[in-house]
Design an enzyme around this catalytic site. Sequence first.
Site, PDB file in Angstrom:
ATOM      1  N   SER A 252       0.833  -1.209   0.000  1.00 37.94           N
ATOM      2  CA  SER A 252       0.000   0.000   0.000  1.00 37.94           C
ATOM      3  C   SER A 252       0.861   1.249   0.000  1.00 37.94           C
ATOM      4  O   SER A 252       1.962   1.258   0.563  1.00 37.94           O
ATOM      5  CB  SER A 252      -0.882  -0.012   1.265  1.00 37.94           C
ATOM      6  OG  SER A 252      -1.533   1.228   1.441  1.00 37.94           O
TER       7      SER A 252
ATOM      8  N   THR B 161       0.446   3.480   1.737  1.00 36.36           N
ATOM      9  CA  THR B 161       0.521   3.882   3.151  1.00 36.36           C
ATOM     10  C   THR B 161       1.959   3.833   3.650  1.00 36.36           C
ATOM     11  O   THR B 161       2.346   4.562   4.550  1.00 36.36           O
ATOM     12  CB  THR B 161      -0.330   2.912   3.997  1.00 36.36           C
ATOM     13  OG1 THR B 161      -1.623   2.828   3.425  1.00 36.36           O
ATOM     14  CG2 THR B 161      -0.429   3.335   5.440  1.00 36.36           C
TER      15      THR B 161
ATOM     16  N   TYR C 247      -1.832  -1.087  10.877  1.00 36.40           N
ATOM     17  CA  TYR C 247      -2.116  -1.665   9.548  1.00 36.40           C
ATOM     18  C   TYR C 247      -0.978  -1.313   8.594  1.00 36.40           C
ATOM     19  O   TYR C 247      -0.382  -2.188   7.963  1.00 36.40           O
ATOM     20  CB  TYR C 247      -3.453  -1.139   8.998  1.00 36.40           C
ATOM     21  CG  TYR C 247      -3.538  -1.274   7.496  1.00 36.40           C
ATOM     22  CD1 TYR C 247      -3.310  -0.167   6.663  1.00 36.40           C
ATOM     23  CD2 TYR C 247      -3.771  -2.501   6.900  1.00 36.40           C
ATOM     24  CE1 TYR C 247      -3.323  -0.303   5.295  1.00 36.40           C
ATOM     25  CE2 TYR C 247      -3.787  -2.637   5.530  1.00 36.40           C
ATOM     26  CZ  TYR C 247      -3.566  -1.528   4.725  1.00 36.40           C
ATOM     27  OH  TYR C 247      -3.557  -1.659   3.362  1.00 36.40           O
TER      28      TYR C 247
ATOM     29  N   LYS D 261       2.259  -3.641   6.628  1.00 30.73           N
ATOM     30  CA  LYS D 261       2.653  -3.639   5.207  1.00 30.73           C
ATOM     31  C   LYS D 261       4.157  -3.386   5.089  1.00 30.73           C
ATOM     32  O   LYS D 261       4.856  -4.026   4.309  1.00 30.73           O
ATOM     33  CB  LYS D 261       1.869  -2.576   4.427  1.00 30.73           C
ATOM     34  CG  LYS D 261       0.391  -2.870   4.276  1.00 30.73           C
ATOM     35  CD  LYS D 261       0.145  -4.194   3.537  1.00 30.73           C
ATOM     36  CE  LYS D 261      -1.332  -4.503   3.382  1.00 30.73           C
ATOM     37  NZ  LYS D 261      -1.584  -5.832   2.791  1.00 30.73           N
TER      38      LYS D 261
ATOM     39  N   PHE E 245      -2.721   2.490  -4.499  1.00 33.38           N
ATOM     40  CA  PHE E 245      -3.228   3.756  -4.011  1.00 33.38           C
ATOM     41  C   PHE E 245      -4.672   3.491  -3.558  1.00 33.38           C
ATOM     42  O   PHE E 245      -4.856   2.540  -2.762  1.00 33.38           O
ATOM     43  CB  PHE E 245      -2.978   4.836  -5.069  1.00 33.38           C
ATOM     44  CG  PHE E 245      -1.520   5.257  -4.972  1.00 33.38           C
ATOM     45  CD1 PHE E 245      -0.504   4.388  -5.354  1.00 33.38           C
ATOM     46  CD2 PHE E 245      -1.164   6.482  -4.417  1.00 33.38           C
ATOM     47  CE1 PHE E 245       0.836   4.738  -5.206  1.00 33.38           C
ATOM     48  CE2 PHE E 245       0.169   6.844  -4.278  1.00 33.38           C
ATOM     49  CZ  PHE E 245       1.171   5.966  -4.665  1.00 33.38           C
TER      50      PHE E 245
ATOM     51  N   ASN F 161     -14.169   3.664   4.125  1.00 36.05           N
ATOM     52  CA  ASN F 161     -13.594   4.326   2.959  1.00 36.05           C
ATOM     53  C   ASN F 161     -14.598   5.276   2.300  1.00 36.05           C
ATOM     54  O   ASN F 161     -15.818   5.087   2.391  1.00 36.05           O
ATOM     55  CB  ASN F 161     -13.096   3.284   1.940  1.00 36.05           C
ATOM     56  CG  ASN F 161     -11.922   2.468   2.495  1.00 36.05           C
ATOM     57  OD1 ASN F 161     -11.958   1.264   2.446  1.00 36.05           O
ATOM     58  ND2 ASN F 161     -10.912   3.127   3.040  1.00 36.05           N
ATOM     59  N   LEU F 162     -14.056   6.248   1.588  1.00 34.62           N
ATOM     60  CA  LEU F 162     -14.880   7.333   1.027  1.00 34.62           C
ATOM     61  C   LEU F 162     -15.943   6.852   0.054  1.00 34.62           C
ATOM     62  O   LEU F 162     -17.132   7.152   0.215  1.00 34.62           O
ATOM     63  CB  LEU F 162     -13.964   8.352   0.332  1.00 34.62           C
ATOM     64  CG  LEU F 162     -14.692   9.519  -0.343  1.00 34.62           C
ATOM     65  CD1 LEU F 162     -15.397  10.400   0.680  1.00 34.62           C
ATOM     66  CD2 LEU F 162     -13.714  10.345  -1.192  1.00 34.62           C
TER      67      LEU F 162
HETATM   68  C1  WQD Z   1      -9.975   8.827   1.422  1.00 37.56           C
HETATM   69  C2  WQD Z   1     -10.226  10.290   1.735  1.00 37.56           C
HETATM   70  C3  WQD Z   1     -10.597  10.764   4.062  1.00 37.56           C
HETATM   71  C4  WQD Z   1     -14.373   8.620   4.475  1.00 37.56           C
HETATM   72  C5  WQD Z   1      -7.104   3.864   3.314  1.00 37.56           C
HETATM   73  C6  WQD Z   1      -5.903   3.060   3.672  1.00 37.56           C
HETATM   74  C7  WQD Z   1      -5.294   2.471   2.431  1.00 37.56           C
HETATM   75  C8  WQD Z   1      -6.347   1.667   1.728  1.00 37.56           C
HETATM   76  C9  WQD Z   1      -7.502   2.576   1.340  1.00 37.56           C
HETATM   77  C10 WQD Z   1      -6.441  -0.614   2.410  1.00 37.56           C
HETATM   78  C11 WQD Z   1      -9.511  10.749   3.007  1.00 37.56           C
HETATM   79  C12 WQD Z   1     -11.839  11.071   3.250  1.00 37.56           C
HETATM   80  C13 WQD Z   1     -13.196   9.144   3.945  1.00 37.56           C
HETATM   81  C14 WQD Z   1     -15.408   9.497   4.901  1.00 37.56           C
HETATM   82  C15 WQD Z   1     -14.071  11.373   4.240  1.00 37.56           C
HETATM   83  N1  WQD Z   1      -6.828   0.647   2.566  1.00 37.56           N
HETATM   84  N2  WQD Z   1     -13.064  10.501   3.833  1.00 37.56           N
HETATM   85  N3  WQD Z   1     -15.214  10.845   4.761  1.00 37.56           N
HETATM   86  O1  WQD Z   1      -7.589   6.715   4.113  1.00 37.56           O
HETATM   87  O2  WQD Z   1      -6.807   7.317   1.748  1.00 37.56           O
HETATM   88  O3  WQD Z   1      -6.702   4.945   2.526  1.00 37.56           O
HETATM   89  O4  WQD Z   1      -8.035   3.101   2.580  1.00 37.56           O
HETATM   90  O5  WQD Z   1      -5.705  -1.084   1.606  1.00 37.56           O
HETATM   91  O6  WQD Z   1      -4.223   1.648   2.785  1.00 37.56           O
HETATM   92  O7  WQD Z   1      -4.958   3.922   4.267  1.00 37.56           O
HETATM   93  O8  WQD Z   1      -8.907   5.985   2.076  1.00 37.56           O
HETATM   94  O9  WQD Z   1     -11.297   6.102   1.476  1.00 37.56           O
HETATM   95  O10 WQD Z   1     -10.649   6.028   3.943  1.00 37.56           O
HETATM   96  O11 WQD Z   1     -10.244   8.103   2.621  1.00 37.56           O
HETATM   97  O12 WQD Z   1     -13.917  12.594   4.129  1.00 37.56           O
HETATM   98  O13 WQD Z   1     -16.498   9.072   5.389  1.00 37.56           O
HETATM   99  O14 WQD Z   1     -11.618  10.463   1.995  1.00 37.56           O
HETATM  100  O15 WQD Z   1     -10.389  11.796   5.034  1.00 37.56           O
HETATM  101  O16 WQD Z   1      -9.092  12.076   2.795  1.00 37.56           O
HETATM  102  P1  WQD Z   1      -7.473   6.364   2.683  1.00 37.56           P
HETATM  103  P2  WQD Z   1     -10.351   6.496   2.558  1.00 37.56           P
END
Ligand code: WQD
Length: 338
Positions: free
Chosen positions: A125, A127, A150, A154, A178, A199-200
């Site tokens: 990741s 990350t 987490y 990795k 990503f 996740n978003l």
């Molecule tokens: C994306 C953006 C949040 C939810 C993580 C892990 C990565 C991978 C993918 C596993 C951020 C914003 C999110 C919400 C929001 N996981 N957000 N409101 O954190 O970039 O990555 O998930 O493999 O390893 O680190 O992904 O989708 O959680 O967030 O505003 O309800 O959306 O702040 O800026 P992230 P995400």
Amino acid sequence: MKVLVTGGLGFIGSHTVVELQAQGYEVVIIDNLSNSTLDVLNGIEKISGKAPLFENLDLRNKSEVQRFFSQYSDIEGVIHFAASKAVGESVENPLLYYENNLSALIYLLQELQKKTEVSFIFSSSCTVYGQAEKMPIMEDAPIQEAFSPYGNTKQIGEEIISDVAKVSGINAVLLRYFNPIGAHETNFLGELPIGVPQNLVPFITQTAMGLRQKLAVFGDDYDTIDGTCVRDYIHVVDLAQAHVLALKRLLSKQQTEKVEVFNVGTGKGSSVLEVIQAFERVSGKQLPYQIVGRREGDITTAYANTDKANDVLGWKALKTLDEALLSAWNWEQKIRSV
Ligand code: WQD
């Protein structure tokens, strides 16, 4: 020749199984169903017309892993997805993550190092970069202290693989993902978050479906184009195809190092507000959202430099953010219609 896909009933794993089958590989899936269901196996078969072999097995059980490899002695390639992946949960329950993500990897590698030669693709990741200094992020960007257990699993996983590859017949590719989003165009496969999505994109589609009242946008005071965080959202099918190319590269002995690393992204960054606007455009839905405080552990910006993946792996993301968001929306509507 068989290819083992661990976590093959998961979101990225299942899409990768379909792409492997399309290239004629015989696939064996190991999955403990902790974050998936057998319905996904049906989805794979509906798309490819062929049910992969499936073993309901927990990789934390060393003797079960040993039994598996004595039964399947003709595994020549392994794509290892099986792991826990919720950042927030890993902070609350670190030992669950260190035990699951690392012991499973170690038991797997112990069996693979007995083989003369084997190809190993690891689900890593972006990350591992933490908040990288330079954008777009290159593979030689420094590995920074992990923001979560987490992310640390990795980083440690990559180090374990590198050390073992040096003294064994294991040839490895580390794919640093990503942000994977979207669903298969057939609507037979997609993301199935359990409980409240972290996740978003799944949170957006559930909000648009009326399952969530509104989307909380975690902060708009970051140093970005509109104050919200920027990420590189990649269609899960594009990501799946990167795994097939990485496997082909190793099986055909094209690799130039025992362990190769590739960033797998589109190379384009999108802010949270830009994703919301794109979603509203493709879905025709008005998305209720509210700006709230920052989420602990979020980095400001991350998007990939894709030169190495393009030039060395011969892979490039083909689908746009709009296509990925529309596929996620179509999938959400389909799974709620049953
Ligand atoms: C994306 C953006 C949040 C939810 C993580 C892990 C990565 C991978 C993918 C596993 C951020 C914003 C999110 C919400 C929001 N996981 N957000 N409101 O954190 O970039 O990555 O998930 O493999 O390893 O680190 O992904 O989708 O959680 O967030 O505003 O309800 O959306 O702040 O800026 P992230 P995400």
